[in-house]
Motif scaffolding. Structure first.
Motif, mmCIF file in Angstrom:
data_model
loop_
_atom_site.group_PDB
_atom_site.id
_atom_site.type_symbol
_atom_site.label_atom_id
_atom_site.label_comp_id
_atom_site.label_asym_id
_atom_site.label_seq_id
_atom_site.Cartn_x
_atom_site.Cartn_y
_atom_site.Cartn_z
ATOM 1 N N GLU A 1 -8.498 16.336 -32.259
ATOM 2 C CA GLU A 1 -7.769 15.282 -31.551
ATOM 3 C C GLU A 1 -6.531 14.795 -32.290
ATOM 4 O OE1 GLU A 1 -10.754 12.348 -30.735
ATOM 5 O OE2 GLU A 1 -11.738 13.636 -29.257
ATOM 6 N N SER A 2 -6.266 15.342 -33.458
ATOM 7 C CA SER A 2 -5.133 14.862 -34.256
ATOM 8 C C SER A 2 -3.960 15.822 -34.228
ATOM 9 C CB SER A 2 -5.582 14.607 -35.691
ATOM 10 O OG SER A 2 -5.982 15.822 -36.288
ATOM 11 N N ALA A 3 -3.733 16.438 -33.088
ATOM 12 C CA ALA A 3 -2.703 17.479 -32.986
ATOM 13 C C ALA A 3 -1.329 17.002 -33.434
ATOM 14 C CB ALA A 3 -2.636 18.012 -31.561
ATOM 15 N N SER A 4 -0.950 15.790 -33.110
ATOM 16 C CA SER A 4 0.399 15.353 -33.478
ATOM 17 C C SER A 4 0.480 14.908 -34.936
ATOM 18 C CB SER A 4 0.860 14.221 -32.563
ATOM 19 O OG SER A 4 -0.007 13.109 -32.692
ATOM 20 N N ALA A 5 -0.584 14.312 -35.457
ATOM 21 C CA ALA A 5 -0.548 13.800 -36.826
ATOM 22 C C ALA A 5 -1.087 14.799 -37.840
ATOM 23 C CB ALA A 5 -1.349 12.501 -36.922
ATOM 24 N N GLY A 6 -1.924 15.704 -37.404
ATOM 25 C CA GLY A 6 -2.551 16.640 -38.331
ATOM 26 C C GLY A 6 -3.818 16.031 -38.904
ATOM 27 N N GLY B 1 -16.221 19.302 -41.776
ATOM 28 C CA GLY B 1 -15.853 19.362 -40.363
ATOM 29 C C GLY B 1 -14.370 19.138 -40.148
ATOM 30 N N LEU B 2 -13.808 18.164 -40.855
ATOM 31 C CA LEU B 2 -12.385 17.879 -40.718
ATOM 32 C C LEU B 2 -11.534 19.063 -41.177
ATOM 33 C CD1 LEU B 2 -10.226 15.751 -39.995
ATOM 34 C CD2 LEU B 2 -10.284 15.058 -42.393
ATOM 35 N N LEU B 3 -11.885 19.651 -42.299
ATOM 36 C CA LEU B 3 -11.101 20.777 -42.827
ATOM 37 C C LEU B 3 -11.245 22.037 -41.975
ATOM 38 C CD1 LEU B 3 -11.674 20.278 -46.656
ATOM 39 C CD2 LEU B 3 -9.609 19.754 -45.343
ATOM 40 N N ILE B 4 -12.464 22.365 -41.587
ATOM 41 C CA ILE B 4 -12.661 23.543 -40.735
ATOM 42 C C ILE B 4 -12.002 23.312 -39.375
ATOM 43 C CG2 ILE B 4 -14.401 24.882 -39.455
ATOM 44 C CD1 ILE B 4 -16.186 24.675 -41.981
ATOM 45 N N GLY B 5 -12.133 22.114 -38.841
ATOM 46 C CA GLY B 5 -11.488 21.791 -37.570
ATOM 47 C C GLY B 5 -9.979 21.908 -37.660
ATOM 48 N N GLU B 6 -9.409 21.443 -38.761
ATOM 49 C CA GLU B 6 -7.953 21.551 -38.954
ATOM 50 C C GLU B 6 -7.534 23.011 -39.059
ATOM 51 O OE1 GLU B 6 -3.947 20.325 -39.523
ATOM 52 O OE2 GLU B 6 -5.686 19.475 -38.526
ATOM 53 N N GLU B 7 -8.335 23.815 -39.745
ATOM 54 C CA GLU B 7 -8.034 25.245 -39.846
ATOM 55 C C GLU B 7 -8.001 25.884 -38.452
ATOM 56 O OE1 GLU B 7 -10.365 29.290 -41.115
ATOM 57 O OE2 GLU B 7 -10.736 27.520 -42.355
ATOM 58 N N ILE B 8 -9.017 25.610 -37.655
ATOM 59 C CA ILE B 8 -9.075 26.180 -36.305
ATOM 60 C C ILE B 8 -7.902 25.676 -35.465
ATOM 61 C CG2 ILE B 8 -10.399 26.224 -34.147
ATOM 62 C CD1 ILE B 8 -12.952 26.124 -35.962
ATOM 63 N N ARG B 9 -7.615 24.388 -35.529
ATOM 64 C CA ARG B 9 -6.508 23.810 -34.764
ATOM 65 C C ARG B 9 -5.195 24.498 -35.116
ATOM 66 N NH1 ARG B 9 -2.498 20.553 -35.007
ATOM 67 N NH2 ARG B 9 -2.769 20.007 -37.187
ATOM 68 N N MET B 10 -4.973 24.710 -36.404
ATOM 69 C CA MET B 10 -3.726 25.351 -36.845
ATOM 70 C C MET B 10 -3.671 26.814 -36.399
ATOM 71 S SD MET B 10 -2.940 23.688 -40.616
ATOM 72 C CE MET B 10 -4.073 24.795 -41.384
ATOM 73 N N MET B 11 -4.789 27.541 -36.500
ATOM 74 C CA MET B 11 -4.787 28.944 -36.098
ATOM 75 C C MET B 11 -4.549 29.080 -34.596
ATOM 76 S SD MET B 11 -4.946 30.803 -38.741
ATOM 77 C CE MET B 11 -5.406 30.668 -40.457
ATOM 78 N N VAL B 12 -5.136 28.189 -33.807
ATOM 79 C CA VAL B 12 -4.915 28.215 -32.365
ATOM 80 C C VAL B 12 -3.455 27.884 -32.056
ATOM 81 C CG1 VAL B 12 -5.474 27.043 -30.189
ATOM 82 C CG2 VAL B 12 -7.311 27.709 -31.765
ATOM 83 N N ALA B 13 -2.898 26.914 -32.779
ATOM 84 C CA ALA B 13 -1.517 26.482 -32.537
ATOM 85 C C ALA B 13 -0.498 27.577 -32.827
ATOM 86 C CB ALA B 13 -1.203 25.242 -33.372
ATOM 87 N N THR B 14 -0.829 28.515 -33.717
ATOM 88 C CA THR B 14 0.124 29.585 -34.023
ATOM 89 C C THR B 14 0.328 30.509 -32.836
ATOM 90 O OG1 THR B 14 -1.488 31.206 -34.846
ATOM 91 C CG2 THR B 14 -0.579 29.634 -36.463
ATOM 92 N N GLY B 15 -0.672 30.592 -31.960
ATOM 93 C CA GLY B 15 -0.592 31.501 -30.832
ATOM 94 C C GLY B 15 -0.717 32.954 -31.233
ATOM 95 N N GLY C 1 -16.102 15.191 -37.756
ATOM 96 C CA GLY C 1 -14.943 15.661 -38.509
ATOM 97 C C GLY C 1 -14.145 16.695 -37.733
ATOM 98 N N VAL C 2 -14.836 17.643 -37.098
ATOM 99 C CA VAL C 2 -14.161 18.662 -36.292
ATOM 100 C C VAL C 2 -13.418 17.997 -35.133
ATOM 101 C CG1 VAL C 2 -14.475 20.683 -34.786
ATOM 102 C CG2 VAL C 2 -15.828 20.472 -36.892
ATOM 103 N N THR C 3 -14.078 17.053 -34.488
ATOM 104 C CA THR C 3 -13.463 16.347 -33.361
ATOM 105 C C THR C 3 -12.223 15.593 -33.803
ATOM 106 O OG1 THR C 3 -15.626 16.175 -32.292
ATOM 107 C CG2 THR C 3 -13.901 14.677 -31.512
ATOM 108 N N ASP C 4 -12.280 14.950 -34.967
ATOM 109 C CA ASP C 4 -11.100 14.260 -35.507
ATOM 110 C C ASP C 4 -9.933 15.230 -35.664
ATOM 111 O OD1 ASP C 4 -12.295 11.792 -35.647
ATOM 112 O OD2 ASP C 4 -12.583 11.811 -37.816
ATOM 113 N N ALA C 5 -10.206 16.413 -36.196
ATOM 114 C CA ALA C 5 -9.145 17.409 -36.389
ATOM 115 C C ALA C 5 -8.601 17.885 -35.048
ATOM 116 C CB ALA C 5 -9.668 18.593 -37.205
#
Length: 172
Positions: free
Chosen positions: A59-64, A92-106, A53-57
């Motif tokens: 790797e889904s940078a463009s789609a979310g 895993g998907l939700l936590i991964g998406e949270e981390i992806r979004m927080m990293v993306a904010t810079g 689930g984390v990996t899916d999040a």
């Protein structure tokens, strides 16, 4: 609580603060959505389904990662994902998406280890998820008790003005 908090401290100053409703979303989706249908296992572990689930999040940078929610249900219905692994994959998907979004904010310096404060099992899942993202973390053991002790000491509630601070337990 069910809302994670991301805090960037520089010295004793808060320079950034964000929160995410990850835990609340997990509870709603886990118990009141199509993802709950046919799923009996409430236990969430940080094993292979969680990591997937984390990996899916990640790797889904463009789609979310949220676009992949229905894929969890489809994987269960097709037999690719066991029904008792659905909660872990969703977490895993939700936590991964949270981390992806927080990293993306810079906003946050993710080159430094992130300190995890909270329930040990949940911090374990965040630690695994951060590793999937290539990020380091430190578990702040007993942070709440330590913080409350400091507040009580500064407020003069401990009786002895020079009462020694409890020794911190080792960070994992």
């Amino acid at each position: 609580g069910t809302h994670s908090k991301w805090v960037d401290l520089r010295g004793s100053r808060i320079v950034a603060f964000r929160t995410a409703m990850t835990g609340e979303l997990f509870a709603l989706l886990r118990h009141q959505s199509i993802l709950a249908a046919g799923v009996g296992a409430p236990l969430v572990e940080d094993g292979p389904a969680f990591v997937d689930g984390v990996t899916d999040a990640r790797e889904s940078a463009s789609a979310g990662g949220l676009s992949r929610l229905f894929g969890i249900r489809a994987a269960m219905l097709s037999g690719v994902l066991a029904s008792d692994a659905v909660p872990a994959r969703l977490s895993g998907l939700l936590i991964g998406e949270e981390i992806r979004m927080m990293v993306a904010t810079g906003t946050f310096d993710v080159s430094r280890p992130l300190w995890l404060v909270g329930d040990a099992a949940l911090c374990s899942r965040y630690r695994v998820a951060l590793e999937v993202f290539g990020m380091a973390s430190v578990l702040a053991a007993d942070a709440a008790a330590h913080g409350l002790w400091m507040i009580a000491a500064r407020a003069g509630l401990l009786g002895a003005p020079d009462a020694p601070e409890p020794a911190p337990r080792g960070a994992a």
